[in-house]
Design an enzyme around this catalytic site. Structure first.
Site, mmCIF file in Angstrom:
data_model
loop_
_atom_site.group_PDB
_atom_site.id
_atom_site.type_symbol
_atom_site.label_atom_id
_atom_site.label_comp_id
_atom_site.label_asym_id
_atom_site.label_seq_id
_atom_site.Cartn_x
_atom_site.Cartn_y
_atom_site.Cartn_z
ATOM 1 N N HIS A 85 2.416 -22.529 7.723
ATOM 2 C CA HIS A 85 3.219 -21.743 6.532
ATOM 3 C C HIS A 85 3.594 -20.224 6.983
ATOM 4 O O HIS A 85 2.889 -19.448 7.322
ATOM 5 C CB HIS A 85 2.462 -21.471 5.313
ATOM 6 C CG HIS A 85 2.896 -20.814 4.211
ATOM 7 N ND1 HIS A 85 2.944 -21.465 2.840
ATOM 8 C CD2 HIS A 85 3.504 -19.765 4.201
ATOM 9 C CE1 HIS A 85 3.431 -20.560 2.029
ATOM 10 N NE2 HIS A 85 3.846 -19.518 2.795
ATOM 11 N N HIS A 105 7.206 -17.296 7.118
ATOM 12 C CA HIS A 105 8.575 -16.912 6.649
ATOM 13 C C HIS A 105 9.019 -16.140 8.024
ATOM 14 O O HIS A 105 8.859 -15.159 8.360
ATOM 15 C CB HIS A 105 8.478 -15.859 5.532
ATOM 16 C CG HIS A 105 7.787 -16.491 4.599
ATOM 17 N ND1 HIS A 105 8.436 -17.145 3.500
ATOM 18 C CD2 HIS A 105 6.297 -16.664 4.219
ATOM 19 C CE1 HIS A 105 7.430 -17.555 2.438
ATOM 20 N NE2 HIS A 105 6.324 -17.290 2.855
ATOM 21 N N LYS A 109 9.326 -27.397 -0.637
ATOM 22 C CA LYS A 109 8.752 -26.013 -1.154
ATOM 23 C C LYS A 109 8.798 -25.881 -2.733
ATOM 24 O O LYS A 109 9.900 -25.754 -2.961
ATOM 25 C CB LYS A 109 8.726 -24.927 -0.460
ATOM 26 C CG LYS A 109 7.992 -23.661 -0.822
ATOM 27 C CD LYS A 109 6.569 -23.774 -0.579
ATOM 28 C CE LYS A 109 5.869 -22.780 -1.065
ATOM 29 N NZ LYS A 109 5.914 -21.309 -0.560
ATOM 30 N N HIS A 135 3.649 -23.365 -4.126
ATOM 31 C CA HIS A 135 3.132 -22.026 -4.290
ATOM 32 C C HIS A 135 2.324 -21.986 -5.715
ATOM 33 O O HIS A 135 3.069 -22.116 -7.049
ATOM 34 C CB HIS A 135 4.353 -21.004 -4.440
ATOM 35 C CG HIS A 135 3.817 -19.534 -4.621
ATOM 36 N ND1 HIS A 135 4.063 -18.607 -3.644
ATOM 37 C CD2 HIS A 135 2.991 -19.023 -5.735
ATOM 38 C CE1 HIS A 135 3.333 -17.271 -4.262
ATOM 39 N NE2 HIS A 135 3.028 -17.599 -5.525
ATOM 40 N N HIS A 179 -1.570 -21.237 0.808
ATOM 41 C CA HIS A 179 -2.188 -19.873 0.726
ATOM 42 C C HIS A 179 -3.168 -19.684 -0.453
ATOM 43 O O HIS A 179 -3.069 -19.004 -1.342
ATOM 44 C CB HIS A 179 -1.178 -18.747 0.692
ATOM 45 C CG HIS A 179 0.066 -19.160 -0.289
ATOM 46 N ND1 HIS A 179 -0.019 -19.283 -1.581
ATOM 47 C CD2 HIS A 179 1.325 -18.942 0.271
ATOM 48 C CE1 HIS A 179 1.011 -19.495 -1.896
ATOM 49 N NE2 HIS A 179 2.073 -19.108 -0.782
ATOM 50 N N ASP A 208 1.291 -17.474 6.546
ATOM 51 C CA ASP A 208 2.211 -16.662 5.489
ATOM 52 C C ASP A 208 2.775 -15.581 5.766
ATOM 53 O O ASP A 208 3.104 -14.489 5.161
ATOM 54 C CB ASP A 208 1.556 -16.455 4.083
ATOM 55 C CG ASP A 208 2.504 -16.424 2.886
ATOM 56 O OD1 ASP A 208 3.859 -16.704 3.071
ATOM 57 O OD2 ASP A 208 2.079 -15.924 1.847
HETATM 58 O O1 DOR Z 1 3.358 -12.314 -0.386
HETATM 59 C C1 DOR Z 1 4.351 -13.119 -0.132
HETATM 60 N N1 DOR Z 1 5.151 -12.907 0.557
HETATM 61 N N2 DOR Z 1 3.989 -14.450 -0.818
HETATM 62 C C2 DOR Z 1 4.977 -15.324 -0.992
HETATM 63 O O2 DOR Z 1 4.789 -16.264 -1.628
HETATM 64 C C3 DOR Z 1 6.293 -14.888 -0.461
HETATM 65 C C4 DOR Z 1 6.089 -13.895 0.885
HETATM 66 C C5 DOR Z 1 7.503 -13.563 1.307
HETATM 67 O O3 DOR Z 1 8.200 -14.309 1.385
HETATM 68 O O4 DOR Z 1 7.557 -12.201 1.270
HETATM 69 ZN ZN ZN Z 2 4.730 -17.883 1.876
#
Ligand code: DOR
Ligand code: ZN
Length: 335
Positions: free
Chosen positions: A13, A15, A98, A135, A173, A246
């Site tokens: 997981h 980004h 997702k 989520h 998470h 995450d």
């Molecule tokens: O803290 C977070 N940041 N939680 C999420 O679910 C998304 C992520 C983000 O994309 O910055």
């Molecule tokens: Zn995330």
């Protein structure tokens, strides 16, 4: 033990963001992860097979020379996602979808408003052997932010898991004892990812003695009893819990702001931080399962064969990273 060698881990997981940012985030992750499940919350979101395939190409183009790193692509569910979208995604090699409740977190505005109407899509995911990544927080504003994960379990998670019994579900998470207990006692085909910050920190680390915006992420850090419950399940070695950082970069001026955004960019230190947790728990023998085996097994993918070696030595993680365009990003959370 001052050195440990494990099969190369995967991150289930994270980004990466897009465009120039990929030249920062992809090498950071490829440093020690062989694969990563890439979250689709771009602006606009990655909602279709075609968008996922072109995003994948941009990620591959940002790999360091010689890297064998492979992104695992996902699509973003909206109120408009159709069964055909799922079939097309399957054909394109997308492994998972997702589900963000609309408004739950960063770039989730296009997420799902009516979960009830998505059941045909959940059925299609199961029929096509794809996973549903959730989520798990309600978005009702009157519900206390610290209770939103527990509420999601009661209002939605129990139903999804029961009504689509052949669907593989990852509760992403997780942050609470309730979520850990739910996953432990759920039917086959239910698992969870856990971040380094939720193992290392609790809400005191965000709020005691001053507000530390670098430790703000969603779901938000909880009280220490929940942190202890998460540490206990990873120490137990249950295969239902695996690594998902995450990792989520944000520009420094957006995190250090009067309305700071949620997300911790941990890619440069995540594996070391997880290792520190397992070491503190006197459970280094459980690290490899959590980091390198259980996620691949749950996704039905082969385990990696290369290894990485971690050496115990002191190391200062940089707190900021400057991108080629001069933009400053916060590198880690504080602990
Ligand atoms: O803290 C977070 N940041 N939680 C999420 O679910 C998304 C992520 C983000 O994309 O910055
Ligand atoms: Zn995330």
């Amino acid at each position: 033990m001052n050195e440990i060698t494990i099969i190369k881990p995967d991150d289930w997981h994270l980004h990466f963001r897009d465009q120039d940012m990929l030249f920062e985030t992809v090498p950071a992750t490829a440093r020690c992860f062989e694969r990563a499940v890439v979250m689709p919350n771009l602006v606009p979101p990655v909602t279709t097979a075609a968008l996922a395939l072109s995003y994948k190409e941009r990620i591959l183009a940002a790999r360091p020379a010689g890297s064998t790193f492979m992104p695992v692509m996902t699509i973003y569910l909206t109120d408009k996602t159709s069964v055909q979208d799922i079939k097309d995604a399957k054909k394109a090699g997308v492994l998972a979808a997702k589900m963000y409740p609309a408004g739950a977190t960063t770039n989730s505005d296009s997420g799902v408003n009516s979960l009830e109407s998505l059941y045909p899509v959940f059925e299609a995911l199961a029929d096509n052997g794809m996973l549903l990544l959730i989520h798990g927080e309600v978005t009702q504003k009157h519900i206390d932010i610290f209770d939103r994960e527990k509420e999601f379990i009661d209002q939605h998670m129990v139903k999804i898991v029961e009504r689509v019994p052949h669907l593989k579900v990852v509760f992403e998470h997780i942050t609470t004892k309730e979520a850990a207990d739910f996953v432990l006692s759920a039917r086959e085909g239910v698992a969870a990812t856990i971040t380094p910050q939720h193992l290392l920190l609790n809400r005191n680390d965000m709020l005691d003695g001053g507000i530390r915006p670098h430790n703000y992420c969603l779901p938000v850090l909880k009280r220490s009893t929940h942190q202890q419950a998460l540490r206990a399940v990873v120490k137990s070695g249950s295969p239902r819990f695996f690594l998902g950082t995450d990792s989520a970069p944000h520009a420094k001026h957006r995190k250090e702001s009067d309305c700071g955004c949620a997300g911790c960019y941990s890619a440069w230190s995540a594996l070391e931080l997880y290792t520190q947790v397992f070491d503190e728990l006197d459970a280094l023998d459980k690290l490899e399962g959590f980091a390198s085996f259980y996620g691949a097994d749950f996704y039905g993918l082969p385990r990696n064969t290369e290894t990485v070696t971690l050496v115990r030595e002191s190391w200062e993680v940089p707190s900021n990273i400057t991108l080629p365009n001069g933009e400053l990003h916060c590198a880690v959370f504080c602990w």
